[in-house]
Design a protein around this motif. Structure first.
Motif, PDB file in Angstrom:
ATOM      1  N   THR A   1       5.935   1.552   8.025  1.00 17.24           N
ATOM      2  CA  THR A   1       4.603   1.784   8.556  1.00 17.24           C
ATOM      3  C   THR A   1       3.579   2.146   7.486  1.00 17.24           C
ATOM      4  O   THR A   1       2.396   2.218   7.790  1.00 17.24           O
ATOM      5  CB  THR A   1       4.636   2.912   9.602  1.00 17.24           C
ATOM      6  N   GLN A   2       4.014   2.339   6.241  1.00 20.31           N
ATOM      7  CA  GLN A   2       3.086   2.728   5.184  1.00 20.31           C
ATOM      8  C   GLN A   2       2.397   1.509   4.583  1.00 20.31           C
ATOM      9  O   GLN A   2       2.945   0.405   4.572  1.00 20.31           O
ATOM     10  CB  GLN A   2       3.816   3.484   4.074  1.00 20.31           C
ATOM     11  N   SER A   3       1.216   1.736   4.041  1.00 15.13           N
ATOM     12  CA  SER A   3       0.485   0.664   3.381  1.00 15.13           C
ATOM     13  C   SER A   3       1.015   0.482   1.960  1.00 15.13           C
ATOM     14  O   SER A   3       1.783   1.305   1.450  1.00 15.13           O
ATOM     15  CB  SER A   3      -1.007   0.993   3.341  1.00 15.13           C
ATOM     16  N   ALA A   4       0.583  -0.586   1.318  1.00 17.69           N
ATOM     17  CA  ALA A   4       1.043  -0.880  -0.040  1.00 17.69           C
ATOM     18  C   ALA A   4       0.588   0.203  -1.017  1.00 17.69           C
ATOM     19  O   ALA A   4       1.335   0.568  -1.933  1.00 17.69           O
ATOM     20  CB  ALA A   4       0.523  -2.247  -0.486  1.00 17.69           C
ATOM     21  N   GLU A   5      -0.606   0.741  -0.824  1.00 16.29           N
ATOM     22  CA  GLU A   5      -1.105   1.787  -1.710  1.00 16.29           C
ATOM     23  C   GLU A   5      -0.271   3.062  -1.581  1.00 16.29           C
ATOM     24  O   GLU A   5       0.054   3.713  -2.569  1.00 16.29           O
ATOM     25  CB  GLU A   5      -2.578   2.102  -1.417  1.00 16.29           C
ATOM     26  N   ASP A   6       0.075   3.403  -0.344  1.00 13.99           N
ATOM     27  CA  ASP A   6       0.915   4.581  -0.120  1.00 13.99           C
ATOM     28  C   ASP A   6       2.303   4.386  -0.717  1.00 13.99           C
ATOM     29  O   ASP A   6       2.888   5.315  -1.269  1.00 13.99           O
ATOM     30  CB  ASP A   6       1.043   4.877   1.377  1.00 13.99           C
ATOM     31  N   LEU A   7       2.815   3.163  -0.619  1.00 13.88           N
ATOM     32  CA  LEU A   7       4.126   2.886  -1.181  1.00 13.88           C
ATOM     33  C   LEU A   7       4.105   2.988  -2.702  1.00 13.88           C
ATOM     34  O   LEU A   7       5.061   3.459  -3.310  1.00 13.88           O
ATOM     35  CB  LEU A   7       4.604   1.505  -0.736  1.00 13.88           C
ATOM     36  N   GLN A   8       3.007   2.548  -3.315  1.00 17.10           N
ATOM     37  CA  GLN A   8       2.883   2.666  -4.772  1.00 17.10           C
ATOM     38  C   GLN A   8       2.880   4.126  -5.200  1.00 17.10           C
ATOM     39  O   GLN A   8       3.515   4.503  -6.181  1.00 17.10           O
ATOM     40  CB  GLN A   8       1.602   1.980  -5.267  1.00 17.10           C
ATOM     41  N   LYS A   9       2.162   4.961  -4.442  1.00 16.79           N
ATOM     42  CA  LYS A   9       2.136   6.395  -4.744  1.00 16.79           C
ATOM     43  C   LYS A   9       3.521   7.015  -4.572  1.00 16.79           C
ATOM     44  O   LYS A   9       3.950   7.839  -5.383  1.00 16.79           O
ATOM     45  CB  LYS A   9       1.128   7.108  -3.848  1.00 16.79           C
TER      46      LYS A   9
ATOM     47  N   LEU B   1       7.755  -3.271  -0.814  1.00 16.01           N
ATOM     48  CA  LEU B   1       6.654  -3.800  -1.619  1.00 16.01           C
ATOM     49  C   LEU B   1       6.856  -5.282  -1.916  1.00 16.01           C
ATOM     50  O   LEU B   1       5.901  -6.071  -1.875  1.00 16.01           O
ATOM     51  CB  LEU B   1       6.507  -3.004  -2.919  1.00 16.01           C
ATOM     52  N   ASN B   2       8.086  -5.682  -2.202  1.00 12.59           N
ATOM     53  CA  ASN B   2       8.359  -7.098  -2.455  1.00 12.59           C
ATOM     54  C   ASN B   2       8.187  -7.920  -1.189  1.00 12.59           C
ATOM     55  O   ASN B   2       7.726  -9.063  -1.243  1.00 12.59           O
ATOM     56  CB  ASN B   2       9.764  -7.281  -3.019  1.00 12.59           C
ATOM     57  N   GLN B   3       8.523  -7.364  -0.037  1.00 13.21           N
ATOM     58  CA  GLN B   3       8.307  -8.076   1.234  1.00 13.21           C
ATOM     59  C   GLN B   3       6.820  -8.283   1.475  1.00 13.21           C
ATOM     60  O   GLN B   3       6.394  -9.333   1.929  1.00 13.21           O
ATOM     61  CB  GLN B   3       8.922  -7.303   2.389  1.00 13.21           C
ATOM     62  N   ILE B   4       6.037  -7.256   1.173  1.00 17.55           N
ATOM     63  CA  ILE B   4       4.588  -7.363   1.355  1.00 17.55           C
ATOM     64  C   ILE B   4       4.020  -8.422   0.415  1.00 17.55           C
ATOM     65  O   ILE B   4       3.172  -9.227   0.805  1.00 17.55           O
ATOM     66  CB  ILE B   4       3.914  -5.987   1.122  1.00 17.55           C
ATOM     67  N   LYS B   5       4.518  -8.426  -0.830  1.00 14.54           N
ATOM     68  CA  LYS B   5       3.997  -9.353  -1.820  1.00 14.54           C
ATOM     69  C   LYS B   5       4.330 -10.802  -1.473  1.00 14.54           C
ATOM     70  O   LYS B   5       3.498 -11.682  -1.646  1.00 14.54           O
ATOM     71  CB  LYS B   5       4.571  -9.024  -3.204  1.00 14.54           C
ATOM     72  N   THR B   6       5.515 -11.048  -0.967  1.00 10.15           N
ATOM     73  CA  THR B   6       5.920 -12.421  -0.671  1.00 10.15           C
ATOM     74  C   THR B   6       5.286 -12.960   0.603  1.00 10.15           C
ATOM     75  O   THR B   6       5.210 -14.182   0.778  1.00 10.15           O
ATOM     76  CB  THR B   6       7.455 -12.537  -0.559  1.00 10.15           C
ATOM     77  N   THR B   7       4.827 -12.105   1.495  1.00 12.56           N
ATOM     78  CA  THR B   7       4.202 -12.582   2.728  1.00 12.56           C
ATOM     79  C   THR B   7       2.730 -12.909   2.535  1.00 12.56           C
ATOM     80  O   THR B   7       2.124 -13.507   3.417  1.00 12.56           O
ATOM     81  CB  THR B   7       4.346 -11.549   3.865  1.00 12.56           C
TER      82      THR B   7
END
Length: 64
Positions: free
Chosen positions: A8-16, A57-63
């Motif tokens: 449920t987290q956004s990519a920015e939150d995941l980076q943090k 993060l990789n799932q988000i990037k590939t979609t």
């Protein structure tokens, strides 16, 4: 951190989360090498959590 929380987290939150995990892992490894860390299982927990975050993060990037 559970997978449902990560989903449920956004990519920015995941980076943090990833940055804090890396910093925590360095700290835990330093403590373990100096003998101050009694709970060495925490290193594996942090590594597993970081792997979950990287997977999402990789799932988000590939979609995109």
């Amino acid at each position: 951190m559970k997978w449902n929380d990560i989903k449920t987290q956004s990519a920015e939150d995941l980076q943090k989360t990833l940055e804090t995990g890396r910093a925590e892992l360095v700290d835990l490894r330093f403590k373990a090498s100096s003998g101050a860390l009694k709970q060495v299982h925490l290193i594996a927990k942090v590594r597993k959590n970081m792997a979950r975050v990287l997977t999402k993060l990789n799932q988000i990037k590939t979609t995109k």
